[in-house]
Design a protein around this motif. Sequence first.
Motif, mmCIF file in Angstrom:
data_model
loop_
_atom_site.group_PDB
_atom_site.id
_atom_site.type_symbol
_atom_site.label_atom_id
_atom_site.label_comp_id
_atom_site.label_asym_id
_atom_site.label_seq_id
_atom_site.Cartn_x
_atom_site.Cartn_y
_atom_site.Cartn_z
ATOM 1 N N PRO A 133 0.915 -1.268 -0.036
ATOM 2 C CA PRO A 133 -0.092 0.102 -0.113
ATOM 3 C C PRO A 133 0.869 1.253 0.005
ATOM 4 O O PRO A 133 1.796 1.508 0.776
ATOM 5 N N GLN A 134 0.498 2.116 -0.689
ATOM 6 C CA GLN A 134 1.179 3.467 -0.767
ATOM 7 C C GLN A 134 1.271 4.165 0.306
ATOM 8 O O GLN A 134 2.259 5.045 0.772
ATOM 9 N N GLU A 135 0.228 3.884 1.447
ATOM 10 C CA GLU A 135 0.159 4.440 2.817
ATOM 11 C C GLU A 135 1.275 3.975 3.525
ATOM 12 O O GLU A 135 1.611 4.724 4.617
ATOM 13 N N PHE A 136 2.032 2.929 3.116
ATOM 14 C CA PHE A 136 3.252 2.502 3.946
ATOM 15 C C PHE A 136 4.468 2.600 3.142
ATOM 16 O O PHE A 136 5.371 1.773 3.545
ATOM 17 N N ASP A 137 4.312 3.734 2.123
ATOM 18 C CA ASP A 137 5.986 3.773 1.654
ATOM 19 C C ASP A 137 6.822 4.269 2.632
ATOM 20 O O ASP A 137 8.111 4.078 2.200
ATOM 21 N N TRP A 138 6.391 4.693 3.756
ATOM 22 C CA TRP A 138 7.447 4.945 4.823
ATOM 23 C C TRP A 138 8.392 3.824 5.284
ATOM 24 O O TRP A 138 9.473 3.930 5.623
ATOM 25 N N ARG A 145 1.351 7.889 0.965
ATOM 26 C CA ARG A 145 -0.087 8.759 0.656
ATOM 27 C C ARG A 145 -0.579 9.240 1.940
ATOM 28 O O ARG A 145 -0.659 8.582 2.943
ATOM 29 N N GLY A 146 -0.788 10.275 1.845
ATOM 30 C CA GLY A 146 -1.344 11.091 3.123
ATOM 31 C C GLY A 146 -0.608 12.167 3.367
ATOM 32 O O GLY A 146 -1.321 13.226 4.379
ATOM 33 N N LEU A 147 0.425 12.373 2.728
ATOM 34 C CA LEU A 147 1.178 13.535 3.311
ATOM 35 C C LEU A 147 0.961 14.691 2.266
ATOM 36 O O LEU A 147 0.154 14.462 1.384
ATOM 37 N N PRO A 148 0.971 15.933 2.559
ATOM 38 C CA PRO A 148 0.491 17.146 1.875
ATOM 39 C C PRO A 148 1.245 17.056 0.497
ATOM 40 O O PRO A 148 2.058 16.640 0.252
ATOM 41 N N GLU A 149 0.183 17.383 -0.605
ATOM 42 C CA GLU A 149 0.516 17.635 -1.939
ATOM 43 C C GLU A 149 1.126 18.961 -2.266
ATOM 44 O O GLU A 149 1.477 18.966 -3.393
ATOM 45 N N GLN A 150 0.898 19.958 -1.477
ATOM 46 C CA GLN A 150 1.677 21.376 -1.611
ATOM 47 C C GLN A 150 2.123 21.602 -0.408
ATOM 48 O O GLN A 150 2.244 21.002 0.639
ATOM 49 N N SER A 255 1.310 13.172 14.604
ATOM 50 C CA SER A 255 1.060 12.941 13.144
ATOM 51 C C SER A 255 0.364 11.313 13.067
ATOM 52 O O SER A 255 -0.470 10.850 12.095
ATOM 53 N N GLU A 256 0.908 10.544 13.884
ATOM 54 C CA GLU A 256 0.349 9.230 13.891
ATOM 55 C C GLU A 256 -1.009 9.154 14.247
ATOM 56 O O GLU A 256 -1.846 8.071 13.658
ATOM 57 N N ARG A 257 -1.415 9.694 15.192
ATOM 58 C CA ARG A 257 -2.860 9.570 15.489
ATOM 59 C C ARG A 257 -3.796 10.113 14.157
ATOM 60 O O ARG A 257 -4.749 9.453 13.906
ATOM 61 N N THR A 258 -3.717 11.149 13.585
ATOM 62 C CA THR A 258 -4.085 11.560 12.290
ATOM 63 C C THR A 258 -3.983 10.593 11.353
ATOM 64 O O THR A 258 -4.841 10.310 10.722
ATOM 65 N N TYR A 259 -2.906 9.703 11.198
ATOM 66 C CA TYR A 259 -2.540 8.711 10.008
ATOM 67 C C TYR A 259 -3.457 7.736 10.321
ATOM 68 O O TYR A 259 -4.293 7.230 9.327
ATOM 69 N N LEU A 260 -3.885 7.342 11.658
ATOM 70 C CA LEU A 260 -4.641 6.230 11.972
ATOM 71 C C LEU A 260 -6.151 6.459 11.820
ATOM 72 O O LEU A 260 -6.826 5.813 11.441
ATOM 73 N N ARG A 261 -6.455 7.539 12.149
ATOM 74 C CA ARG A 261 -7.762 8.137 12.025
ATOM 75 C C ARG A 261 -8.271 8.646 10.814
ATOM 76 O O ARG A 261 -9.537 8.387 10.256
ATOM 77 N N SER A 262 -7.298 8.865 9.963
ATOM 78 C CA SER A 262 -7.807 9.415 8.332
ATOM 79 C C SER A 262 -7.118 8.572 7.124
ATOM 80 O O SER A 262 -7.885 8.179 6.409
ATOM 81 N N THR A 263 -5.745 8.467 7.300
ATOM 82 C CA THR A 263 -5.162 8.049 6.141
ATOM 83 C C THR A 263 -5.534 6.419 5.998
ATOM 84 O O THR A 263 -5.729 5.813 4.936
ATOM 85 N N ILE A 264 -5.271 5.634 7.275
ATOM 86 C CA ILE A 264 -5.773 4.301 7.072
ATOM 87 C C ILE A 264 -7.020 3.963 6.746
ATOM 88 O O ILE A 264 -7.167 2.933 5.932
#
Length: 347
Positions: A133-138, A145-150, A255-264
């Motif tokens: 998954p692109q969300e785990f490219d870290w 996917r989930g980082l700002p695009e701007q 940042s991890e909280r946002t990642y788990l609540r939104s990105t995942i």
Amino acid sequence: MNGAPTLSVVVCAYTVDRWDDLRAAIGSVHAQDHPADEIVLVIDHCQELYELASTSLSGVRVIPNHESKGLSGARNTGVAAARCEVVAFLDDDAAADPDWTERMLERYDDPDVVGVGGLVRPWWGTRRPVWFPQEFDWVVGCSYRGLPEQPAPVRNFIGANMSFRRAEVVSAGGFRTDLGRVGTRPLGCEETELCLRIAARRPDAVLLYEPATAVRHHVPETRTTWAYFRSRCYAEGLSKALVARHSGSRAALASERTYLRSTIPQAFVRALRPRRPGALRTLAALTAGVCATVAGYVVGRIHSLSSGSAAHRTQPPLELPDTDGAPVPFWGSPYALRGWGHHGRRG
């Protein structure tokens, strides 16, 4: 770019096995539209690589890591040796886009910007696994996917592509040597902890993510396996537990909280779309990645609580030369993961 700050690019390397990647990294810096003022290559306790680089690479200052073995110690050595106002870090297996330095330095026109990080694109040695998954490219050291695009302020940068005002790194104390990769040990988060320290010292400071400041990061076939994916997620959890110990869980996990609540959750929705290739394996990877990371964090926190008194140990500051040659304090690691690390005083 009249008036742009001077720039030192620091590349850290530890093995001759990545020689071709290292040559590509150095070559990409030499090919910049806006040349760096200097390139510093730090060799992390590998005499064979030191001798090879010293005799084979031109236009590069090659120096040995004078601190404890590992990426953090090598980066601290690079900061100590740097002579310019801004220090940029490029991984030895990454290659910068031709406008990398130009895009980076133009953001330092704002005096509140103390650091600039950029996009890290995966450069797959074989091809991207259909389940990855692109969300785990870290997991492979790349932007996910989930980082700002701007361009936007962020908590921390990805270590393969980041820069700071040198004075801020020195004032904050540099990278902790009880965090970060040593050889192939997949621990990390030393750049996260440093960014948190910089932000704590200067609440008005801006750590800016600029996607136009881009590099490509080599992902070898060995990092495309299920075993590597799981172990790297677990190691990330362990590393985050150490960061939480030093910086507090609120800052360390924001940042991890946002990642788990939104990105995942959004990743799960995408994986469930009809006719998506490898959907079941992607769902399995998302689940396994989250579980392994959480497990690593829990184990790391338990270990931290059982040895909590060590967190309060201190040691004398190191002295690094500033850009004018005068010594300035530079704090080493309060404690090492496996005992006290070796730190030398230098001028």
